[in-house]
Each structure stands twice: as structure tokens, then as C-alpha cells.
Design a protein around this motif. Sequence first.
Motif, PDB file in Angstrom:
ATOM      1  N   VAL A   1     -11.446  44.192 -23.304  1.00  0.00           N
ATOM      2  CA  VAL A   1     -12.079  42.883 -23.143  1.00  0.00           C
ATOM      3  C   VAL A   1     -13.310  42.812 -24.020  1.00  0.00           C
ATOM      4  CG1 VAL A   1     -13.211  41.283 -21.538  1.00  0.00           C
ATOM      5  CG2 VAL A   1     -11.269  42.663 -20.758  1.00  0.00           C
ATOM      6  N   SER A   2     -13.530  41.659 -24.597  1.00  0.00           N
ATOM      7  CA  SER A   2     -14.766  41.379 -25.323  1.00  0.00           C
ATOM      8  C   SER A   2     -15.167  39.939 -25.028  1.00  0.00           C
ATOM      9  CB  SER A   2     -14.562  41.572 -26.830  1.00  0.00           C
ATOM     10  OG  SER A   2     -15.728  41.173 -27.544  1.00  0.00           O
ATOM     11  N   TRP A   3     -16.413  39.750 -24.619  1.00  0.00           N
ATOM     12  CA  TRP A   3     -16.901  38.388 -24.466  1.00  0.00           C
ATOM     13  C   TRP A   3     -18.292  38.252 -25.077  1.00  0.00           C
ATOM     14  CZ3 TRP A   3     -21.472  37.874 -21.954  1.00  0.00           C
ATOM     15  CH2 TRP A   3     -21.792  38.732 -20.895  1.00  0.00           C
ATOM     16  N   ARG A   4     -18.591  37.058 -25.544  1.00  0.00           N
ATOM     17  CA  ARG A   4     -19.873  36.784 -26.196  1.00  0.00           C
ATOM     18  C   ARG A   4     -20.247  35.327 -25.962  1.00  0.00           C
ATOM     19  NH1 ARG A   4     -22.745  39.149 -30.211  1.00  0.00           N
ATOM     20  NH2 ARG A   4     -21.087  40.692 -30.514  1.00  0.00           N
ATOM     21  N   ILE A   5     -21.538  35.096 -25.711  1.00  0.00           N
ATOM     22  CA  ILE A   5     -22.038  33.734 -25.568  1.00  0.00           C
ATOM     23  C   ILE A   5     -22.478  33.213 -26.926  1.00  0.00           C
ATOM     24  CG2 ILE A   5     -23.866  32.302 -24.553  1.00  0.00           C
ATOM     25  CD1 ILE A   5     -23.880  34.279 -22.192  1.00  0.00           C
ATOM     26  N   GLU A   6     -21.946  32.087 -27.313  1.00  0.00           N
ATOM     27  CA  GLU A   6     -22.323  31.422 -28.566  1.00  0.00           C
ATOM     28  C   GLU A   6     -22.609  29.962 -28.260  1.00  0.00           C
ATOM     29  OE1 GLU A   6     -19.242  31.993 -31.433  1.00  0.00           O
ATOM     30  OE2 GLU A   6     -19.506  34.188 -31.531  1.00  0.00           O
ATOM     31  N   GLY A   7     -23.888  29.612 -28.194  1.00  0.00           N
ATOM     32  CA  GLY A   7     -24.263  28.244 -27.831  1.00  0.00           C
ATOM     33  C   GLY A   7     -23.843  27.937 -26.411  1.00  0.00           C
ATOM     34  N   ASN A   8     -23.029  26.900 -26.243  1.00  0.00           N
ATOM     35  CA  ASN A   8     -22.545  26.547 -24.902  1.00  0.00           C
ATOM     36  C   ASN A   8     -21.129  27.059 -24.648  1.00  0.00           C
ATOM     37  OD1 ASN A   8     -21.092  24.901 -26.578  1.00  0.00           O
ATOM     38  ND2 ASN A   8     -21.424  23.009 -25.404  1.00  0.00           N
ATOM     39  N   THR A   9     -20.697  28.006 -25.478  1.00  0.00           N
ATOM     40  CA  THR A   9     -19.328  28.520 -25.404  1.00  0.00           C
ATOM     41  C   THR A   9     -19.312  30.008 -25.032  1.00  0.00           C
ATOM     42  OG1 THR A   9     -18.554  26.926 -27.049  1.00  0.00           O
ATOM     43  CG2 THR A   9     -17.178  28.875 -26.680  1.00  0.00           C
ATOM     44  N   LEU A  10     -18.421  30.377 -24.147  1.00  0.00           N
ATOM     45  CA  LEU A  10     -18.158  31.782 -23.842  1.00  0.00           C
ATOM     46  C   LEU A  10     -16.846  32.151 -24.527  1.00  0.00           C
ATOM     47  CD1 LEU A  10     -18.820  34.388 -22.223  1.00  0.00           C
ATOM     48  CD2 LEU A  10     -17.373  33.470 -20.388  1.00  0.00           C
ATOM     49  N   ARG A  11     -16.960  32.945 -25.576  1.00  0.00           N
ATOM     50  CA  ARG A  11     -15.769  33.378 -26.311  1.00  0.00           C
ATOM     51  C   ARG A  11     -15.292  34.706 -25.721  1.00  0.00           C
ATOM     52  NH1 ARG A  11     -14.867  30.385 -30.808  1.00  0.00           N
ATOM     53  NH2 ARG A  11     -16.610  29.106 -31.556  1.00  0.00           N
ATOM     54  N   LEU A  12     -14.087  34.696 -25.206  1.00  0.00           N
ATOM     55  CA  LEU A  12     -13.547  35.873 -24.531  1.00  0.00           C
ATOM     56  C   LEU A  12     -12.195  36.255 -25.135  1.00  0.00           C
ATOM     57  CD1 LEU A  12     -13.684  36.639 -20.749  1.00  0.00           C
ATOM     58  CD2 LEU A  12     -11.539  36.977 -21.984  1.00  0.00           C
ATOM     59  N   GLU A  13     -12.073  37.516 -25.496  1.00  0.00           N
ATOM     60  CA  GLU A  13     -10.814  38.054 -26.002  1.00  0.00           C
ATOM     61  C   GLU A  13     -10.364  39.182 -25.084  1.00  0.00           C
ATOM     62  OE1 GLU A  13     -10.922  37.584 -30.810  1.00  0.00           O
ATOM     63  OE2 GLU A  13     -12.040  39.278 -29.967  1.00  0.00           O
ATOM     64  N   TYR A  14      -9.061  39.342 -24.963  1.00  0.00           N
ATOM     65  CA  TYR A  14      -8.579  40.467 -24.172  1.00  0.00           C
ATOM     66  C   TYR A  14      -7.218  40.927 -24.675  1.00  0.00           C
ATOM     67  CZ  TYR A  14      -5.526  37.215 -21.541  1.00  0.00           C
ATOM     68  OH  TYR A  14      -4.579  36.298 -21.175  1.00  0.00           O
ATOM     69  N   LYS A  15      -6.914  42.164 -24.355  1.00  0.00           N
ATOM     70  CA  LYS A  15      -5.622  42.745 -24.656  1.00  0.00           C
ATOM     71  C   LYS A  15      -5.205  43.595 -23.471  1.00  0.00           C
ATOM     72  CE  LYS A  15      -3.084  45.577 -28.003  1.00  0.00           C
ATOM     73  NZ  LYS A  15      -3.164  46.349 -29.261  1.00  0.00           N
ATOM     74  N   VAL A  16      -4.001  43.331 -22.945  1.00  0.00           N
ATOM     75  CA  VAL A  16      -3.481  44.064 -21.793  1.00  0.00           C
ATOM     76  C   VAL A  16      -2.089  44.578 -22.136  1.00  0.00           C
ATOM     77  CG1 VAL A  16      -4.803  42.597 -20.209  1.00  0.00           C
ATOM     78  CG2 VAL A  16      -2.419  42.045 -20.720  1.00  0.00           C
ATOM     79  N   PRO A  17      -1.569  45.528 -21.360  1.00  0.00           N
ATOM     80  CA  PRO A  17      -0.200  46.000 -21.599  1.00  0.00           C
ATOM     81  C   PRO A  17       0.808  44.857 -21.529  1.00  0.00           C
ATOM     82  CG  PRO A  17      -1.344  47.491 -20.129  1.00  0.00           C
ATOM     83  CD  PRO A  17      -2.237  46.304 -20.304  1.00  0.00           C
ATOM     84  N   ASP A  18       1.860  44.958 -22.289  1.00  0.00           N
ATOM     85  CA  ASP A  18       2.880  43.906 -22.350  1.00  0.00           C
ATOM     86  C   ASP A  18       3.450  43.598 -20.968  1.00  0.00           C
ATOM     87  OD1 ASP A  18       2.553  43.821 -25.082  1.00  0.00           O
ATOM     88  OD2 ASP A  18       4.306  45.095 -25.512  1.00  0.00           O
ATOM     89  N   GLY A  19       3.581  42.312 -20.702  1.00  0.00           N
ATOM     90  CA  GLY A  19       4.238  41.873 -19.486  1.00  0.00           C
ATOM     91  C   GLY A  19       3.387  41.847 -18.238  1.00  0.00           C
ATOM     92  N   VAL A  20       2.119  42.194 -18.341  1.00  0.00           N
ATOM     93  CA  VAL A  20       1.246  42.223 -17.166  1.00  0.00           C
ATOM     94  C   VAL A  20       0.556  40.862 -17.011  1.00  0.00           C
ATOM     95  CG1 VAL A  20      -0.733  43.333 -16.063  1.00  0.00           C
ATOM     96  CG2 VAL A  20       0.873  44.701 -17.410  1.00  0.00           C
ATOM     97  N   PRO A  21       0.667  40.205 -15.849  1.00  0.00           N
ATOM     98  CA  PRO A  21      -0.024  38.927 -15.639  1.00  0.00           C
ATOM     99  C   PRO A  21      -1.546  39.104 -15.695  1.00  0.00           C
ATOM    100  CG  PRO A  21       1.617  39.337 -13.924  1.00  0.00           C
ATOM    101  CD  PRO A  21       1.470  40.607 -14.683  1.00  0.00           C
ATOM    102  N   VAL A  22      -2.225  38.071 -16.154  1.00  0.00           N
ATOM    103  CA  VAL A  22      -3.674  38.113 -16.307  1.00  0.00           C
ATOM    104  C   VAL A  22      -4.294  36.868 -15.683  1.00  0.00           C
ATOM    105  CG1 VAL A  22      -5.613  38.262 -17.914  1.00  0.00           C
ATOM    106  CG2 VAL A  22      -3.463  39.427 -18.437  1.00  0.00           C
ATOM    107  N   VAL A  23      -5.382  37.054 -14.950  1.00  0.00           N
ATOM    108  CA  VAL A  23      -6.195  35.954 -14.442  1.00  0.00           C
ATOM    109  C   VAL A  23      -7.598  36.129 -15.003  1.00  0.00           C
ATOM    110  CG1 VAL A  23      -7.210  34.865 -12.408  1.00  0.00           C
ATOM    111  CG2 VAL A  23      -4.850  35.703 -12.331  1.00  0.00           C
ATOM    112  N   VAL A  24      -8.120  35.087 -15.660  1.00  0.00           N
ATOM    113  CA  VAL A  24      -9.468  35.126 -16.214  1.00  0.00           C
ATOM    114  C   VAL A  24     -10.314  34.083 -15.493  1.00  0.00           C
ATOM    115  CG1 VAL A  24     -10.894  34.836 -18.273  1.00  0.00           C
ATOM    116  CG2 VAL A  24      -8.618  35.876 -18.466  1.00  0.00           C
ATOM    117  N   LYS A  25     -11.418  34.508 -14.903  1.00  0.00           N
ATOM    118  CA  LYS A  25     -12.280  33.582 -14.176  1.00  0.00           C
ATOM    119  C   LYS A  25     -13.717  34.078 -14.218  1.00  0.00           C
ATOM    120  CE  LYS A  25     -12.712  31.077  -9.796  1.00  0.00           C
ATOM    121  NZ  LYS A  25     -12.196  30.917  -8.419  1.00  0.00           N
ATOM    122  N   PRO A  26     -14.497  33.659 -15.216  1.00  0.00           N
ATOM    123  CA  PRO A  26     -15.916  34.039 -15.257  1.00  0.00           C
ATOM    124  C   PRO A  26     -16.638  33.540 -14.010  1.00  0.00           C
ATOM    125  CG  PRO A  26     -15.199  33.127 -17.355  1.00  0.00           C
ATOM    126  CD  PRO A  26     -14.106  32.866 -16.386  1.00  0.00           C
TER     127      PRO A  26
END
Length: 332
Positions: free
Chosen positions: A292-317
Motif C-alpha cells: 500500500v502507498s498513500w499520499r496527500i496532494e492538495g485535497n486528494t488522497l492518492r492511494l495505490e495498492y497491490k494484493v494477491p490475485d483474486g483476493v477481495p479488497v475493501v478500501v475505506k480511509p
Amino acid sequence: RHEEEVRHADYPVINILVAAWVIRVYKDKEFAGELYPVFSHFLEGCYARKGADGLYHPSRLFFEWIEIDKTATLTSYQTDIYAAYHEMAFLARLLGKPEDAARYERWAAETAAMIREKFWDPGKGNFFDGIKEGKYLETRFPGSSTYPSLWGITTTEQDTRLKEYFADALINIGPPVNRKQLTTPYGGFYALASLYRHGNAALAEEFIRRNWGKMVLEANDLTWEDFNRNDHSTMSHAWSASPTYFLSSEALGVNLGFPLQLNPDTVYILPQSETLQWAKGTVPHPRGAVWVSWRIEGNTLRLEYKVPDGVPVVVKPRGRLSEFYLKMNILE
């Protein structure tokens, strides 16, 4: 008596909590079946030896390296007993023992009610450290309040009062004199867990900076057994490394099942931070490595992630991070 002591060894109550976490995360029913009779034997004995006043009275127990009276009936121990009953109910349900589960749930509810009734100090807005010879201890350590708060047996009003108390007690823990402070790195684990559970990331981050920051800036980049350097403790201690865990599971946000519970089939990325501008790292999740990588840029939260194939993901800051516009990038 000797056989019982050997059977349960050190930290028997915390061993139950740790084992339940492992079993829940890895769905290890066989392991649960192996441990269940041992844990049940211990907790049945605890309940049988409960005092007429409803309290659990061990002769002496280790809380942490602080000057609390360890021969008293401590709030922390009552709370860990509650948590052990709660987790044993989970194990009983997993193993198809509904009558056992109902009994442990009843014992947990009794214990929680007893703690709220007998150990809460409405005048000071925190929990008494404990009781000895029918009188409350005059000292007041933050660990006595972080345990009930962490395990969720506090009321909404109590949590509000405790937030004010923690803002003072966890920042002003005292001068760095050998084991004279209000908490140690060991107790700091439970303090951080309690703060993050209730969304108080700002105080958690300040607590880390004040007390672990100097380990990086003044010494050897390792985590010390105490918050000061002395001749009685180690300069590299496993139980002191809680910021590593919480920076991964809370600031970076990859839920690992504590203090929140975990559905191990899904990756939950739930970052919360009140002071950081970015975070990046890899976390060993039960389904595999999660980056996971996240960064605040102005009014935006840029978030990237990589998980194993086929695994469901929930993102909720959460907290402050939930107020930004979220822009995500999923890496293959």
C-alpha cells in the motif's frame, strides 16, 4: 497445583487471547480443538475461585514494569479475564459447543458489568487501578483504563471522559527515570490499541513520537525495554515494537485483526492518521503480501495498492483521511 502451573505456564490469560487471534485469522479449527480443553480447564478454575464480591483475586501478577501494587486486585486482570471469556465463547461456537459458548458469554457479561460498577471512578473520569483490602488504590496508571477501553466494555460517556484523561496521562508519563513512569513500551501496546480503536490517531501518533522517537534519534534505531536507557533493561526488546505493528495496521491501514476483528478472506485497507502526509509499505496479510502507498496532494488522497490475485479488497480511509477526495490505483 504444580501440574496446573506447568500446564498453563506464563501469561495464561493473554495466551488465550493470542491463540484466539491466530485461530480466527487462519480458521484453524484443529488447533482450536487441541487448545480448548486446556483453556477451558484454566477458566473454569478461575470462575470457581472467584471471590464472593465477584472479583478475581490472584495472589500476585505481572502487569508491567510500573510501580502499581501487583498484590492488589487489578483492573487490568479483571478486564483480561473478561476478554478471555469472550474469546472462549468464540472458540466454543467454532467447535460446535453452544452450551459452553452461552456460559462463557454469560460470564463475560457478568465480568464487564462488575468492572463498570466497581472500578469506574466518575469523579476522575478513569478507572481505579484496583482494590486491596477493600479499599481502592490511591495511584492511577493509564493502563488500568486502556484495558477496559480496548476490550470495548466502556460506555459512550466513559469513552468521552477517558479521551480527556488519556490526552494528559499518555503525554505526561513522567521523567525518564528507571521504571518510575506511568507506562512502559509494553503497556504502550495496549494504549495504542485503545487509542486507535476509538479513532484517536492524533494522540497515538504523539505518544509514539514522544516515547519511541528518541530511540531512533538518540540511540540505536532499536526498541528499548523501557522508555529510558538504564542498566536493568535491554536495548532491543520484542514487546516494545508496537509502533511497527500499528504503523502497518493503522497508519498504512492494512487490518490484521487487532484491535478490529478480521475477515481473513478479504483485505481491508482502512488507513487513519492525523499528522502524516504519506505512508508506504508491505504488510504480511494471511492471504499474502499486501503493498500500500498513500499520499496527500492538495485535497486528494492518492492511494495505490497491490494484493494477491483474486483476493477481495475493501478500501475505506478513516478520520482525517476520509475527508479527502480518494483517487485509487490498483497495481497488477
